[in-house]
Design an enzyme around this catalytic site. Structure first.
Site, PDB file in Angstrom:
ATOM      1  N   ASN A 353       0.745  -1.117   0.029  1.00 57.06           N
ATOM      2  CA  ASN A 353      -0.074  -0.021   0.043  1.00 57.06           C
ATOM      3  C   ASN A 353       0.915   1.327   0.019  1.00 57.06           C
ATOM      4  O   ASN A 353       1.948   1.193   0.327  1.00 57.06           O
ATOM      5  CB  ASN A 353      -0.955   0.058   1.074  1.00 57.06           C
ATOM      6  CG  ASN A 353      -0.126   0.470   2.561  1.00 57.06           C
ATOM      7  OD1 ASN A 353       0.475  -0.555   3.317  1.00 57.06           O
ATOM      8  ND2 ASN A 353      -0.151   1.772   2.747  1.00 57.06           N
ATOM      9  N   SER A 386       1.436  -4.206   4.234  1.00 58.36           N
ATOM     10  CA  SER A 386       1.472  -2.567   4.615  1.00 58.36           C
ATOM     11  C   SER A 386       2.783  -2.237   4.368  1.00 58.36           C
ATOM     12  O   SER A 386       3.835  -2.975   4.298  1.00 58.36           O
ATOM     13  CB  SER A 386       0.971  -2.546   6.021  1.00 58.36           C
ATOM     14  OG  SER A 386       2.068  -2.857   6.796  1.00 58.36           O
ATOM     15  N   ASP A 387       2.850  -0.992   4.085  1.00 62.16           N
ATOM     16  CA  ASP A 387       4.315  -0.344   4.067  1.00 62.16           C
ATOM     17  C   ASP A 387       4.740  -0.188   5.608  1.00 62.16           C
ATOM     18  O   ASP A 387       3.957  -0.254   6.475  1.00 62.16           O
ATOM     19  CB  ASP A 387       4.206   1.138   3.389  1.00 62.16           C
ATOM     20  CG  ASP A 387       5.666   1.596   2.848  1.00 62.16           C
ATOM     21  OD1 ASP A 387       6.580   0.854   3.256  1.00 62.16           O
ATOM     22  OD2 ASP A 387       5.724   2.200   1.680  1.00 62.16           O
ATOM     23  N   TYR A 388       5.788   0.447   5.733  1.00 63.06           N
ATOM     24  CA  TYR A 388       6.315   0.643   7.011  1.00 63.06           C
ATOM     25  C   TYR A 388       5.628   1.174   8.145  1.00 63.06           C
ATOM     26  O   TYR A 388       5.433   2.257   7.721  1.00 63.06           O
ATOM     27  CB  TYR A 388       7.719   1.159   7.036  1.00 63.06           C
ATOM     28  CG  TYR A 388       8.702   0.889   8.236  1.00 63.06           C
ATOM     29  CD1 TYR A 388       9.696  -0.172   7.942  1.00 63.06           C
ATOM     30  CD2 TYR A 388       8.839   1.526   9.288  1.00 63.06           C
ATOM     31  CE1 TYR A 388      10.489  -0.573   9.149  1.00 63.06           C
ATOM     32  CE2 TYR A 388       9.657   1.192  10.413  1.00 63.06           C
ATOM     33  CZ  TYR A 388      10.388   0.302  10.214  1.00 63.06           C
ATOM     34  OH  TYR A 388      11.251  -0.225  11.296  1.00 63.06           O
TER      35      TYR A 388
END
Length: 842
Positions: A353, A386-388
């Site tokens: 994302n 998910s991104d970080y």
């Protein structure tokens, strides 16, 4: 002191290997510092030897990733090195080392890996994988399912805020982790995988994730650079080599490619993408997925590809990273979606994302974007990660009241894997108990994760991706270095040349600037252990036969700061030379994530150096190292030639020398427009028409869509790039004047090499939908071909247009063609084209 040194910096019980490269010119020393893995890195020039015997160097460099300085204080003996290193989080730490390059070969690791290899991999059909997954899923507790959906970092290093967590080894043993981020040490990969398959409740192996953006150990040009090659096979091969090196080193899941369309040069992450055009971006997305994933993920030389960042991250307001995005549904579909669609059709196993909002809702919890558009409309069946810390940021955005609500939103949006943060573990059990999420949602996520663990073979052979003997053979192998050099040559764009290039080998050159001897040519988002072996511009020229007497060097200034006496020394060298090569640009930490810039010009210290060199009256070739389009109007007016080299990778200096000497005729074409002024940004070729367009005939009028202090058009447009030869276009012809559904249109044009040497031309085809239910862009790329022509040779380029090329999102939000006139433009850039017309009949 001159040469390469290496040593371990002791930080309590741990230690980090550092490589120090020392070079000297006329009493001035240059120090390059690189850690292994490549987290800490800086260069410092204009240093003086200190100490009673002149055997000490002290240098400080800024580490943008940490927002703080690092200092190395070194004392050199005949063969041994001592000193201290002060890092952003502490020190000084003691250093002990010796002369020479370190050996990365670890015989103990080779032996340990050999002991666990050999398990047979079963090639299963999709139906057989589904059956195996369902059997395993039926044995899993809720806690174990959430564990598969949870990712943790391999170390305490964090790219954002600190994340509170139990030690990674404890989490794995409890079955609370399904994947690991950033394990660059094969020993660590082997040990963590051993814990998973020997101690966790169900013995499910781990995925090992990393950002292998443009190379693993052998570094290729940054993606914005290689996009300028317009060479899909070269890009595919670069990704395949990166996958080969990474997969033998324990990595199974790649956080690449980034396929965001990028129109704003201020945004630091333009360096990771393919530029401003969705059609070219889609072609490059496909090539990268095919390179990383190969023909089958069961091939141990491949990685799971992850398309990022879904979606519209490149439209961040003001070009500021992590900022909000507010665009129309039509722009989302016509501009930002095509590269993702192409990557999904190519079989990408994962999607990540974006950090931004869409229509006021952060993507990480946006069911309309992730579930409805990505899953249902595009048919994506792979893993969504998910991104970080993006799920946690739903709270910070103000879209969720707390972590519990954020976890529910992400799960409802079909987010399979939470990167690094622990909201799924902390809140999903209670949400299940309260009936706010369903266990079948967990099952769906875990099915996708386990499916890919079977697809890559680790369920049968969990250690198959730790092959150190093979990895050591791959790293910087002659074959891989040559491939990097080939892509680097193709990525260079010649922006200006008044006849001074190619260089004559008899010339006496002054090589001046902070990038003349720099190894900071790899760019952001790479973690190579071999940064100290990067080929510099000076090394590339020397390898072509230029003698020390022909190469006069002066650093002139640092990337940001002036050097005492630097400009004077540079001018002195320039006056003794026949020609100046002025090597300027951005350091690697000035591009990439969290490296947005308000002013996309070169730093003031470099501008002052350039002005002083220009005043010598010598011919000056500007050689740029950078990760974004820059404002170059002054240089266009004062330089004899301009070479855009970007960050070219491990073979940068050799590739540059190939082009400068004419051993390779430059063929690169820009994939992002270069503005005249920062105030034009974002500037891009495929903009919409305005009701008061600027034309040659009305340019003196006031009430027109224009600036009063400069042009509308960019300095260098999309598709622009020069060669050491010239090309002429003629005889544009269409096979028909009218089209209906089922018809195709052939567009033919004759291209002639009108110069004196062979060259490659990238022929570009654009269309314009003259009128429609919504306003259409002035031009849209719909085809390109590369023609290699001998001097004087002519050849036809033939394109085929179909209904698919003409579709867009109409006023009724359908993807279709509307009846009416179309224009066709064909030429060597988006600006210089020949034109013809046809009509689409309903």
């Amino acid at each position: 002191m001159k040469g390469v040194w290496h040593g371990h910096v002791k930080m309590g019980a741990a230690s980090t290997l550092f490589i120090f490269t020392v070079e000297e010119w006329d009493g001035d020393y240059r120090l390059a510092v690189h850690s292994v893995p490549g987290i800490y890195s800086f260069e410092a020039g204009g240093l003086k030897a200190e100490g009673s015997k002149g055997n000490e160097l002290k240098a400080t460099g800024y580490l943008a990733m940490f927002g703080a300085d690092m200092t190395a204080q070194l004392i050199f003996g005949e063969t041994f090195l001592t000193g201290t290193v002060t890092l952003p989080f502490g020190g000084p730490f003691p250093l002990e080392g010796k002369k020479g390059q370190p050996s990365f070969r670890n015989e103990s690791l080779v032996s340990k890996a050999a002991e666990v290899q050999g398990a047979a991999v079963v090639e299963r059909t999709d139906a057989e994988i589904r059956e195996q997954v369902e059997q395993l899923l039926g044995r899993m507790s809720v806690e174990e399912k959430i564990g598969q959906m949870s990712q943790v970092g391999a170390s305490n290093f964090s790219f954002g805020g600190d994340v509170e967590s139990e030690p990674v080894e404890v989490l794995i043993a409890k079955g609370k982790i399904g994947s690991i981020l950033g394990a660059f040490d094969m020993n660590q990969v082997l040990e963590l995988q051993r814990i998973a398959v020997e101690q966790s409740p169900l013995r499910i192996p781990l995925l090992f994730n990393a950002d292998v953006i443009h190379g693993f150990q052998t570094i290729f040009p940054v993606p914005l650079a290689w996009s300028c090659s317009w060479d899909m096979e070269a890009i595919r091969k670069a990704c395949a080599i990166a996958a080969k090196e990474a997969a033998a080193s324990g990595i199974t899941y790649n956080h690449a490619p980034m396929v965001d369309v990028t129109r704003d040069a201020r945004w630091g992450r333009v360096v990771e993408g393919a530029g401003e055009d969705p059609y070219l971006g889609a072609a490059i997305a496909k090539a990268q997925v095919e390179g990383f994933q190969g023909e089958s993920l069961l091939d141990p030389d491949t990685l799971i590809a992850c398309l990022k960042h879904f979606i519209a991250y490149g439209a961040a307001e003001a070009g500021r990273d992590y900022n909000t995005v507010d665009i129309s549904e039509r722009t989302l579909r016509d501009v930002f979606l095509p590269p993702f669609r192409a990557g999904i059709e190519a079989g990408a196993g994962s999607v990540m994302n974006a950090f931004n909002l869409y229509d006021g809702i952060p993507i990480a919890g946006n069911t309309r974007i992730l579930r409805d558009l990505l899953r249902e409309e595009l048919g994506f069946e792979g893993m969504l990660i998910s991104d970080y810390a993006a799920i946690d940021e739903l709270v910070i955005h103000g879209a969720a009241e707390g972590g519990k609500e954020a976890a529910a939103q992400a799960l409802h949006a079909t987010m399979d894997i939470e990167m690094v943060t622990r909201l799924y573990e902390g809140h999903l059990p209670a949400l299940l108990a309260e009936g706010k999420v369903a266990e079948e949602q967990l099952n769906a996520a875990v099915r996708r994760i386990l499916t890919y663990k079977f697809k890559i073979g680790i369920m049968d052979a969990p250690y198959r991706y730790v092959r150190p003997e093979e990895a050591y053979e791959h790293y910087l192998s002659p074959e891989h270095l040559e491939a990097s050099r080939v892509v680097a040559r193709k990525s260079i764009v010649l922006l200006k040349n008044n006849g001074v290039l190619p260089l004559a080998p008899s010339r006496k050159l002054a090589v001046i600037g902070p990038f003349a001897a720099s190894r900071d040519l790899l760019g952001p988002w790479q973690f190579s252990n071999y940064a100290s072996e990067t080929a510099t511009l000076l090394q590339g020229l020397a390898a072509k036969g230029f003698t020390p007497k022909q190469l006069l060097y002066a650093e002139g200034c640092g990337v940001h700061e002036p050097l005492a006496g630097g400009i004077e020394r540079a001018v002195e060298q320039a006056l003794q030379a026949d020609m100046v090569l002025l090597a300027l640009g951005e350091s690697s930490d000035m591009s990439g994530e969290a490296a947005s810039r308000m002013d996309v010009t070169l730093p003031e210290a470099q501008l002052e150096l350039a002005k002083a060199i220009a005043q010598t009256g010598k011919p000056v070739v500007l050689i740029l190292t950078n990760g974004r389009p820059l404002v170059l109007e002054w240089f266009e007016n004062h330089m004899s030639a301009i070479v855009e080299s970007w960050f070219l990778g491990s073979q940068a200096g050799h590739a540059l020398a190939d082009v400068l000497l004419g051993d390779y005729n430059p063929s690169g074409k820009l994939t992002m427009s270069f503005p005249y002024k920062v105030g034009q940004v974002p500037v891009y070729y495929n903009h919409y028409r305005t009701g008061r367009p600027l034309t040659e005939s009305n340019s003196s009028q006031k009430f027109i869509s224009k600036y009063i202090d400069g042009p509308n058009e960019p300095l260098y447009p999309f598709g622009y790039g020069l060669s050491y030869t010239t090309f002429a276009y003629s005889e544009l012809a269409l096979s028909r004047a009218e089209l209906r559904t089922g018809d195709t249109l052939e567009v033919a044009i004759t291209v002639t090499n009108t110069g004196s040497r062979a060259g490659e031309e990238i022929v570009q085809l654009y269309i314009q939908d003259v009128h429609g239910s919504v306003v259409r862009p002035v031009k849209e790329l719909k085809g390109f071909q590369k023609l290699l022509l001998e001097a004087g040779e002519s050849r036809k380029a033939v394109f085929t247009l179909s209904e698919e090329h003409l579709k867009f999102t109409t006023a009724s939000m359908r993807h279709e063609v509307e009846a009416g006139q179309f224009k066709v433009y064909v030429g060597g850039s988006s600006r210089e084209t020949l034109t013809a017309e046809f009509e689409w009949l309903a």
